[in-house]
Design an enzyme around this catalytic site. Structure first.
Site, mmCIF file in Angstrom:
data_model
loop_
_atom_site.group_PDB
_atom_site.id
_atom_site.type_symbol
_atom_site.label_atom_id
_atom_site.label_comp_id
_atom_site.label_asym_id
_atom_site.label_seq_id
_atom_site.Cartn_x
_atom_site.Cartn_y
_atom_site.Cartn_z
ATOM 1 N N GLU A 57 20.492 -12.848 -45.708
ATOM 2 C CA GLU A 57 21.924 -13.103 -45.667
ATOM 3 C C GLU A 57 22.207 -14.561 -45.301
ATOM 4 O O GLU A 57 23.064 -15.214 -45.910
ATOM 5 C CB GLU A 57 22.603 -12.180 -44.654
ATOM 6 C CG GLU A 57 22.464 -10.696 -44.967
ATOM 7 C CD GLU A 57 21.291 -10.068 -44.248
ATOM 8 O OE1 GLU A 57 21.422 -8.935 -43.773
ATOM 9 O OE2 GLU A 57 20.215 -10.716 -44.155
ATOM 10 N N CYS A 89 22.664 -11.206 -38.352
ATOM 11 C CA CYS A 89 23.240 -11.424 -39.683
ATOM 12 C C CYS A 89 24.634 -10.822 -39.798
ATOM 13 O O CYS A 89 25.474 -11.340 -40.543
ATOM 14 C CB CYS A 89 22.318 -10.833 -40.743
ATOM 15 S SG CYS A 89 20.769 -11.747 -40.925
ATOM 16 N N ARG A 188 -5.673 -4.980 -51.180
ATOM 17 C CA ARG A 188 -5.878 -5.588 -49.855
ATOM 18 C C ARG A 188 -4.737 -6.546 -49.513
ATOM 19 O O ARG A 188 -4.254 -6.595 -48.391
ATOM 20 C CB ARG A 188 -7.194 -6.362 -49.821
ATOM 21 C CG ARG A 188 -8.461 -5.548 -49.685
ATOM 22 C CD ARG A 188 -9.672 -6.475 -49.681
ATOM 23 N NE ARG A 188 -10.913 -5.780 -49.396
ATOM 24 C CZ ARG A 188 -12.091 -6.384 -49.274
ATOM 25 N NH1 ARG A 188 -12.170 -7.707 -49.426
ATOM 26 N NH2 ARG A 188 -13.179 -5.689 -49.015
ATOM 27 N N GLU A 271 -11.232 0.500 -44.965
ATOM 28 C CA GLU A 271 -12.333 0.257 -45.886
ATOM 29 C C GLU A 271 -13.683 0.639 -45.285
ATOM 30 O O GLU A 271 -14.723 0.254 -45.815
ATOM 31 C CB GLU A 271 -12.356 -1.213 -46.308
ATOM 32 C CG GLU A 271 -11.231 -1.599 -47.223
ATOM 33 C CD GLU A 271 -11.670 -2.613 -48.262
ATOM 34 O OE1 GLU A 271 -12.611 -2.330 -49.007
ATOM 35 O OE2 GLU A 271 -11.046 -3.682 -48.320
ATOM 36 N N THR A 275 -18.020 7.967 -42.672
ATOM 37 C CA THR A 275 -17.821 8.483 -41.308
ATOM 38 C C THR A 275 -16.450 8.110 -40.782
ATOM 39 O O THR A 275 -15.705 8.965 -40.279
ATOM 40 C CB THR A 275 -18.906 7.947 -40.364
ATOM 41 O OG1 THR A 275 -20.194 8.356 -40.837
ATOM 42 C CG2 THR A 275 -18.693 8.472 -38.954
ATOM 43 N N GLY A 278 -13.743 9.959 -42.616
ATOM 44 C CA GLY A 278 -13.660 11.342 -42.162
ATOM 45 C C GLY A 278 -12.969 11.482 -40.822
ATOM 46 O O GLY A 278 -12.199 12.423 -40.598
#
Length: 344
Positions: A57, A89, A188, A271, A275, A278
């Site tokens: 704005e 704003c 990414r 990433e 394990t 999970g």
């Protein structure tokens, strides 16, 4: 009064400029603003360029100058009502003599909310929820983080057709194709954290940077986060100077996300190996799954997903598919398929 067609067109334009490429991700949402004259023509526009810069704005008002008086401000997010690095704003719109404000998404942040009430109290017409779903999509992760008090988590993994992430000898390069790897770098770049476990750093030594099509790091890098109790050699590539890195010394995914949220991080790109994936799945902390499926078979090797404690098909975790994209291979490389799913 409902939004006019000119205001809806202006909102589409405001959403477009809110997505302007090159704006660094940070604690603030992406916002666009268009000022309209009474005849529906555009007077000025502006968008937020990152933390510490003028809000959308304010940018539009600065471009318009005195011409802002009597205009309609079309904004993708409710004008803020607090003073942070910049002023509120809502008050800036009042001071500029704006006649009407049309916005898409109410501000879910209790610190900044209340702009609509301030505007109405000053006698300004206000219309809310115009193209609301489109506006929420622009700031999907930011909105989720504010509403849930933790970052949105995208878990990415690559797998063969038979669900393997690596062969018996541990080799995994390359399960995914070059096209899939380039696509991973694109994803990414849409996040503000890349998270792996200490074992991934120890074994694979990833750099965890966002790189372009010629494998060079881009200018703005997400935070690199390593989760786990194990001490790691400072010589590992994740600790180089190409991006900031934090070591989260915990095995609890709730604690890891809480620490990242406290650092104003809204979107985690998970990433780690099977394990860590999970662990987050079992904790109910995966909001989106991106799987790159390669047309190859290994027959044995490391599973792409770790133990989930599921013993019966009746208890299988079903993930609704939201997108399927074929990533064409080149120069003899396999074609991969990217499957995007909602998490648990």
């Amino acid at each position: 009064m409902a939004a006019t067609e000119a205001e809806r067109r202006a909102m589409r334009r405001a959403l477009e400029i809110a997505r302007t490429p090159g704006v660094p991700l940070g604690p603030n949402p992406r916002v666009g603003c268009v000022l309209l004259a009474e005849d529906g023509s555009e007077v000025a526009e502006g968008f937020h360029r990152g933390a510490g810069t003028p809000h959308a704005e304010a940018a539009a008002l600065a471009e318009a100058g005195e011409a802002a008086r009597g205009t309609t401000a079309v904004v993708t997010l409710e004008p803020c009502n607090h003073t942070g690095r910049t002023g509120p704003c809502a008050q800036a719109l009042i001071d500029a003599g704006v006649r009407r404000v049309v916005f898409a998404q109410p501000d879910p942040n209790p610190v900044a909310a209340g702009g609509a009430e301030t505007l109405r109290a000053a006698g300004i017409e206000v219309e809310a929820d115009v193209l609301l779903d489109e506006a929420r999509a622009v700031n999907r992760a930011w909105t989720f983080a504010v509403e849930h008090g933790r970052p949105f988590v995208t878990w990415k993994f690559a797998t063969t057709l038979d669900g393997r992430s690596a062969a018996v000898d541990g080799s995994s390069r390359w399960v995914s194709s070059k096209a899939a790897r380039l696509d991973t770098h694109r994803l990414r770049g849409l996040c503000d954290v890349m998270l792996v476990g200490t074992n991934t750093v120890e074994v694979d030594d990833p750099e965890l940077t966002v790189r372009d099509e010629v494998d060079e790091p881009v200018e703005h890098q997400p935070l690199r986060a390593v989760m786990g109790l194990r001490d790691l050699p400072i010589t590992k590539r994740v600790f180089n100077r190409r991006a900031e890195t934090v070591h989260l010394r915990t095995r609890d995914p709730h604690e890891a996300l809480a620490e990242l949220f406290a650092q104003d991080r809204q979107h985690v790109f998970l990433e780690g190996g099977p394990t860590l994936g999970g662990v987050f799945l079992q904790a109910g902390l995966v909001d989106e799954v991106v799987a790159y499926v390669a047309p190859m078979l290994l027959g044995a090797g490391r599973n792409a997903v770790g133990v989930l404690g599921i013993a019966s098909i009746a208890h299988a975790l079903h993930l609704p598919v939201t997108d399927v994209t074929v990533l064409e291979g080149h120069d003899g490389e396999d074609t991969n398929v990217r499957i995007t799913m909602r998490g648990n």
